[in-house]
Write an enzyme that holds these catalytic residues in place. Structure first.
Site, PDB file in Angstrom:
ATOM      1  N   THR A 386      -0.237   5.753  -2.940  1.00  0.00           N
ATOM      2  CA  THR A 386      -0.724   4.627  -2.166  1.00  0.00           C
ATOM      3  C   THR A 386      -2.214   4.854  -1.965  1.00  0.00           C
ATOM      4  O   THR A 386      -2.746   5.883  -2.349  1.00  0.00           O
ATOM      5  CB  THR A 386       0.050   4.589  -0.821  1.00  0.00           C
ATOM      6  OG1 THR A 386       1.448   4.502  -1.105  1.00  0.00           O
ATOM      7  CG2 THR A 386      -0.337   3.441   0.072  1.00  0.00           C
ATOM      8  N   VAL A 405       1.501   0.584  -4.963  1.00  0.00           N
ATOM      9  CA  VAL A 405       2.419   0.150  -6.018  1.00  0.00           C
ATOM     10  C   VAL A 405       3.637   1.064  -6.059  1.00  0.00           C
ATOM     11  O   VAL A 405       4.418   1.021  -6.988  1.00  0.00           O
ATOM     12  CB  VAL A 405       1.734   0.115  -7.413  1.00  0.00           C
ATOM     13  CG1 VAL A 405       0.762  -1.043  -7.515  1.00  0.00           C
ATOM     14  CG2 VAL A 405       1.066   1.447  -7.746  1.00  0.00           C
ATOM     15  N   GLY A 478       3.231   8.644   1.235  1.00  0.00           N
ATOM     16  CA  GLY A 478       4.672   8.532   1.410  1.00  0.00           C
ATOM     17  C   GLY A 478       5.071   8.678   2.862  1.00  0.00           C
ATOM     18  O   GLY A 478       4.418   8.148   3.763  1.00  0.00           O
TER      19      GLY A 478
END
Length: 575
Positions: A386, A405, A478
């Site tokens: 990210t 994505v 994450g």
């Protein structure tokens, strides 16, 4: 009176059991999770600060500011340029979440998260034995949700910017057309995913020029994405979700086994929501509501920590309490949270200071609580790759935006000659109940896929307001996004500047697995030994997310911008 640990755990079970009735209804709550009062800051910085993961993107933001744009126009320039130069982490084939503060005091959360296509079918993500099929969940068109970033950029321009969308996209279009030199991280990402990239002819054409990965010093051009961005700039939302681009996207996806339809794209909508607001020691934290899980977790952790005088504690006990608060927040956040348009959530409970006070009663000041002793929960990890950027303009408009994505290089699937690399966000759903996703973690029914539903995310863009300082904070990483942003907020409140916040060593606990992940050097030997004696299991890990922070000292009217030193191409700049 201090109660034994087993009594405290029983109390926690009682607290959690009271939430079941709130979570049973699938409708959206009648009231928003928080209604921020919003406040205009009396003066203006007079200069601008931007911090992003790539110098091309930061410079694109300043270029647009020089044209008379504001922070939100600059955000469009930064995000679209990152789509070109940092496709391993974000892009117009993905989505974003943003917390923004306008100089007049208006504050809003913008949800441009991807959505599931109408034809989503959990059976597509099972193999012949009924086990999760990691390939369809992570690679190719079935793994891709309907992108939200293009709609989000058009929304920012139409509702908050000063310039036409095409002017804010112009730097990205120029970089895509004229070319740039890929940095080491992008080169490594392409090499890492080369096997998957080779499955899709358009992906090979884009990412393996001359049938091999790019090398350092090579100029790389992306004329297809330049054309797609031009259409977006000329026609706004419809330039991507209808017409030429939309047809090419749908045709490419369906030709390779995907299930998108023209209606999926036409139906996509940006959502504006009320940000979550939490007051902590005189600071006002503005952060992300669901479909992000991050803001709820950060608020819950801060509410727990508000009952302790951390400043008077030694490093080991302070860290112990932060870890225990993390443990409890992660136990809660994914069990209940999902897309607020589909799931009714017990947010009043989770964000309540009284609930936090009850959780504090389950924490021992000198002993770790084994996660196995807490009431069971199921956790979901939202992806590792990210990017985040932070912007403050000369008038005091502020944007904190996190884009993704999902996995490195998303689905690796480029949709025909659009130049659009699609996300693989479908793996962020609990595609198969109680079966692990790519990160080995499980999902709950609140995050089950449904047509048009947004998958849960840990993106946690945040803005912190104090009497004398403002901080714009966010990170990729994450599930560690949540704890990294939390630690950034605490560091800001402790008085660290932008450089100090992005440079500090990090640690993380997410309930399960029951361990403290830590960056090498995060704890000195004495602190590490003390934490181990308390019952914490410490494990070194790398990499961590690349945080980008802008701070504003209201007394001196000084801006500072810093990009994470772990990222070679990042740039934090004030001018």
């Amino acid at each position: 009176m201090t109660y034994p640990l087993n009594w405290r755990i029983a109390l926690l079970g009682l607290l959690l059991s009271t939430s079941v009735a709130y979570a049973a209804d699938g409708r959206q709550p009648e009231s928003s999770p928080a209604s921020p009062a919003g406040h205009a800051i009396a003066h203006r910085p007079g200069r601008a600060g931007i911090a992003s993961a790539n110098f091309h993107a930061t410079e694109a933001g300043f270029e647009v500011l020089a044209k008379g744009g504001n922070a939100f126009d600059a955000a469009i320039a930064v995000a679209s340029t990152l789509s070109v130069v940092e496709p391993e982490s974000s892009g117009i084939g993905g989505g974003f979440m943003a917390v923004i503060h306008r100089a007049d005091g208006r504050e809003v959360f913008i949800d441009a998260r991807e959505t599931a296509p109408a034809a989503v079918n959990p059976k597509d993500y099972l193999d012949k034995d009924g086990e999760p099929n990691r390939d369809t969940a992570l690679n190719g068109p079935l793994s891709a949700g309907i992108p939200g970033e293009p709609a989000g950029l058009a929304w920012l321009a139409a509702h908050y910017g000063k310039l036409p969308l095409k002017e804010s996209l112009a730097p990205a279009i120029r970089v895509a057309r004229d070319g740039f030199e890929p940095d080491g991280r992008l080169i490594n990402a392409i090499a890492e995913r080369e096997q998957e990239i080779r499955r899709w002819p358009a992906s090979v054409a884009k990412y393996l020029p001359g049938d091999k990965p790019p090398v350092k010093g090579q100029v790389w051009r992306d004329p297809d994405q330049a054309r797609t961005l031009e259409l977006l700039g000329e026609h706004g939302h419809d330039g991507f979700y209808r017409g030429e681009t939309a047809k090419k996207l749908v045709d490419a996806v369906r030709a390779s086994g995907g299930n998108w339809t023209a209606k999926d794209l036409e139906s996509y909508q940006v959502k504006e929501r009320a940000p979550i607001v939490v007051d902590y020691r005189g600071y006002r934290v503005l952060t992300a509501p669901p479909a992000s899980s991050g803001g709820v977790a950060v608020a819950e952790i801060l509410n727990i920590l508000s009952g302790y005088d951390l400043a008077r504690m030694d490093e080991a006990h302070r860290t112990h309490l932060v870890i225990e608060a993390m443990r409890r927040a992660f136990r809660d956040h994914n069990d209940y949270l999902g897309d607020p348009d589909f799931v009714k959530m017990p947010l009043d409970m989770l964000l309540s200071p009284y609930y936090a006070a009850g959780l504090r009663q389950t924490i021992l000041l000198d002993k770790a609580t084994p996660s196995s002793m807490l009431p069971a929960s199921i956790a979901v990890d939202p992806g590792m790759h990210t990017t985040h950027f932070s912007v403050i303009d000369k008038d005091g408009n502020i944007a904190s935006i996190t884009l993704t994505v999902n996995y490195t290089m998303g689905s690796t699937f480029v949709a025909g000659d659009t130049g659009v690399l699609l996300n693989d966000e479908m793996d962020d759903f609990a595609l198969v109940p109680n079966k692990p996703n790519v990160y080995g973690l499980l999902g709950s029914a609140a995050n089950a896929p449904a047509p048009g539903k947004r998958m849960l995310s840990s993106m946690t863009p945040s803005i912190v307001f104090g009497a004398d300082r403002v901080g714009v904070i966010g990170s990729p990483g994450g599930s560690t996004i949540i704890t990294q942003v939390l630690e950034g907020i605490l560091a800001f409140i402790d008085g660290k500047d932008a450089e100090g916040i992005v440079s500090q060593k990090r640690f993380h606990h997410q309930y399960m697995p029951d361990r403290v992940d830590m960056e090498p050097g995060a704890f000195d030997p004495a602190t590490a030994e003390a934490l181990t004696r308390m019952g914490h299991t410490l494990k070194e890990r790398n990499p961590w997310g690349y945080m980008n922070v802008v701070t504003w000292d209201l007394k001196s009217n000084k801006l500072d911008a810093a990009s994470d030193p772990r990222r070679e191409a990042g740039l934090g700049k004030v001018q």
